[in-house]
Design a protein around this motif. Sequence first.
Motif, PDB file in Angstrom:
ATOM      1  N   MET A  47      -3.585   6.394  -2.907  1.00 13.45           N
ATOM      2  CA  MET A  47      -2.868   5.166  -2.584  1.00 13.45           C
ATOM      3  C   MET A  47      -2.806   4.254  -3.803  1.00 13.45           C
ATOM      4  O   MET A  47      -3.801   4.089  -4.509  1.00 13.45           O
ATOM      5  CB  MET A  47      -3.552   4.407  -1.437  1.00 13.45           C
ATOM      6  N   ASP A  48      -1.630   3.700  -4.053  1.00 15.91           N
ATOM      7  CA  ASP A  48      -1.466   2.644  -5.046  1.00 15.91           C
ATOM      8  C   ASP A  48      -1.495   1.297  -4.330  1.00 15.91           C
ATOM      9  O   ASP A  48      -0.740   1.085  -3.366  1.00 15.91           O
ATOM     10  CB  ASP A  48      -0.134   2.790  -5.797  1.00 15.91           C
ATOM     11  N   GLU A  81       4.942   3.768   2.849  1.00 15.25           N
ATOM     12  CA  GLU A  81       4.467   2.466   2.399  1.00 15.25           C
ATOM     13  C   GLU A  81       4.057   1.625   3.605  1.00 15.25           C
ATOM     14  O   GLU A  81       4.765   1.604   4.622  1.00 15.25           O
ATOM     15  CB  GLU A  81       5.561   1.720   1.618  1.00 15.25           C
ATOM     16  N   THR A  82       2.912   0.970   3.508  1.00 12.23           N
ATOM     17  CA  THR A  82       2.504  -0.020   4.508  1.00 12.23           C
ATOM     18  C   THR A  82       2.163  -1.305   3.770  1.00 12.23           C
ATOM     19  O   THR A  82       2.140  -1.341   2.542  1.00 12.23           O
ATOM     20  CB  THR A  82       1.290   0.456   5.338  1.00 12.23           C
ATOM     21  N   TRP A  83       1.895  -2.357   4.518  1.00 15.74           N
ATOM     22  CA  TRP A  83       1.530  -3.647   3.914  1.00 15.74           C
ATOM     23  C   TRP A  83       0.130  -4.053   4.362  1.00 15.74           C
ATOM     24  O   TRP A  83      -0.243  -3.842   5.516  1.00 15.74           O
ATOM     25  CB  TRP A  83       2.545  -4.738   4.288  1.00 15.74           C
ATOM     26  N   SER A  84      -0.612  -4.631   3.431  1.00 17.21           N
ATOM     27  CA  SER A  84      -1.983  -5.042   3.728  1.00 17.21           C
ATOM     28  C   SER A  84      -2.010  -6.113   4.809  1.00 17.21           C
ATOM     29  O   SER A  84      -1.032  -6.848   5.022  1.00 17.21           O
ATOM     30  CB  SER A  84      -2.657  -5.564   2.457  1.00 17.21           C
ATOM     31  N   PHE A 130      -9.553  -7.535   3.297  1.00 14.87           N
ATOM     32  CA  PHE A 130      -8.232  -7.079   3.738  1.00 14.87           C
ATOM     33  C   PHE A 130      -8.275  -5.559   3.921  1.00 14.87           C
ATOM     34  O   PHE A 130      -9.220  -4.886   3.504  1.00 14.87           O
ATOM     35  CB  PHE A 130      -7.142  -7.466   2.733  1.00 14.87           C
ATOM     36  N   TYR A 131      -7.226  -5.032   4.561  1.00 16.57           N
ATOM     37  CA  TYR A 131      -7.166  -3.588   4.752  1.00 16.57           C
ATOM     38  C   TYR A 131      -5.714  -3.118   4.695  1.00 16.57           C
ATOM     39  O   TYR A 131      -4.774  -3.904   4.860  1.00 16.57           O
ATOM     40  CB  TYR A 131      -7.810  -3.171   6.072  1.00 16.57           C
ATOM     41  N   CYS A 164       0.869  -1.180   0.000  1.00 13.53           N
ATOM     42  CA  CYS A 164       0.000   0.000   0.000  1.00 13.53           C
ATOM     43  C   CYS A 164       0.903   1.227   0.000  1.00 13.53           C
ATOM     44  O   CYS A 164       1.524   1.539   1.020  1.00 13.53           O
ATOM     45  CB  CYS A 164      -0.908   0.007   1.228  1.00 13.53           C
ATOM     46  N   GLN A 165       1.002   1.880  -1.144  1.00 17.57           N
ATOM     47  CA  GLN A 165       1.909   3.021  -1.274  1.00 17.57           C
ATOM     48  C   GLN A 165       1.084   4.314  -1.274  1.00 17.57           C
ATOM     49  O   GLN A 165       0.393   4.627  -2.242  1.00 17.57           O
ATOM     50  CB  GLN A 165       2.739   2.903  -2.548  1.00 17.57           C
ATOM     51  N   PHE A 166       1.159   5.048  -0.179  1.00 16.15           N
ATOM     52  CA  PHE A 166       0.397   6.292  -0.024  1.00 16.15           C
ATOM     53  C   PHE A 166       1.211   7.449  -0.592  1.00 16.15           C
ATOM     54  O   PHE A 166       2.419   7.543  -0.372  1.00 16.15           O
ATOM     55  CB  PHE A 166       0.086   6.536   1.451  1.00 16.15           C
TER      56      PHE A 166
END
Length: 351
Positions: A310-311, A233-236, A285-286, A214-216
Amino acid sequence: VIPPTSTNNTLPSREEYQQVLSTLQQLWNRTSLPLAAVLEEPLTLQKPLPMREHASLTTVAYYDIQSCQDIPNHWPVIHVSSLDDKFGSNVGSKTSLFDLRHEYSKICPVDADPYLPWIHDVFLLGNKLQFVAHNKRRCHRNPQFFWQDIQNLEPQVALQQSIPIQKLNTTDLLWKDDLPEHWTDDSQPRSSKENWYRLAPLEQAGEKETRFLCQFFTLRATDTSVEKVIVEETWSRYPYNHEHANYQHRRGAAGGSQPLLTRPKDRQDVDGIRNDQVWNAMLDFYCPVPTIIQKAMMVQEDATMPRFYMDLVPVRTPPRENVTGYAPALQHVTTFDPLKEWGDQHVLPPV
């Protein structure tokens, strides 16, 4: 539709962002980037899974969504009934979309690239960006009509299977010279907010049960267009492990549990994909929202002029065929070997 990434990570001020809105209005006659799907060609299936050095990408934009408020009515999920003569009805159809999948991507991208989740809704839930999706393969269960669709949509099952990801630091990248040259080309510098990751065994992974990067990002105006400024960047995350839940169902019943991925033996095997396993229909998922964006969202803003985007980037691996999957809860009984399947240096390509 997809702006280039800036190496300047300084977030634009609200005043500077007014120039972004003005530029978007001039370029696309709207005050937000359009929703877009980036389609990729199928995986090269071999063991260990090779890195995707070159990818042929096609971008499809969906301009009906002007703001977050339009998502419930205009998310690209199904076609309107006036197109039933061409694509078949959305319910109870016997029309295969396989040969029409690229044309159909203008309506819904999943058949053209089944590693994209079949999202039905997305919304903010506290500090999470929540996605509600479904396994589209289950909508084409009869191999007499959908033999090619059933095979094509197997990656929909992979999206329900978590994978472990390791974030790589400078020490881990001592073998960076082994990466494809165009990934590290100085003519295309990366933002310091972009990280390198690899598929890893569970014991080496920082993210043990994920699937999507998850790329904000936000936007900055340039002389002639806009550029992408990566925020974080975070991960689902899954609210529960789909493979574990599937394994627990019918474990003590006759025949036992079945894998998430099942295949019909032939065109007459109408029960081969096991649609009786109704608990495998959902994909839930989130993405955790970065703290800096959570704070920014506390300020009242016009929903028709979003400031952050977000990508959602799927990690593409072949669907597992074992019933125990590969996650911490069943690591002691799993038959899945990550080194055999992925190798020990499968670095994910840049976004």
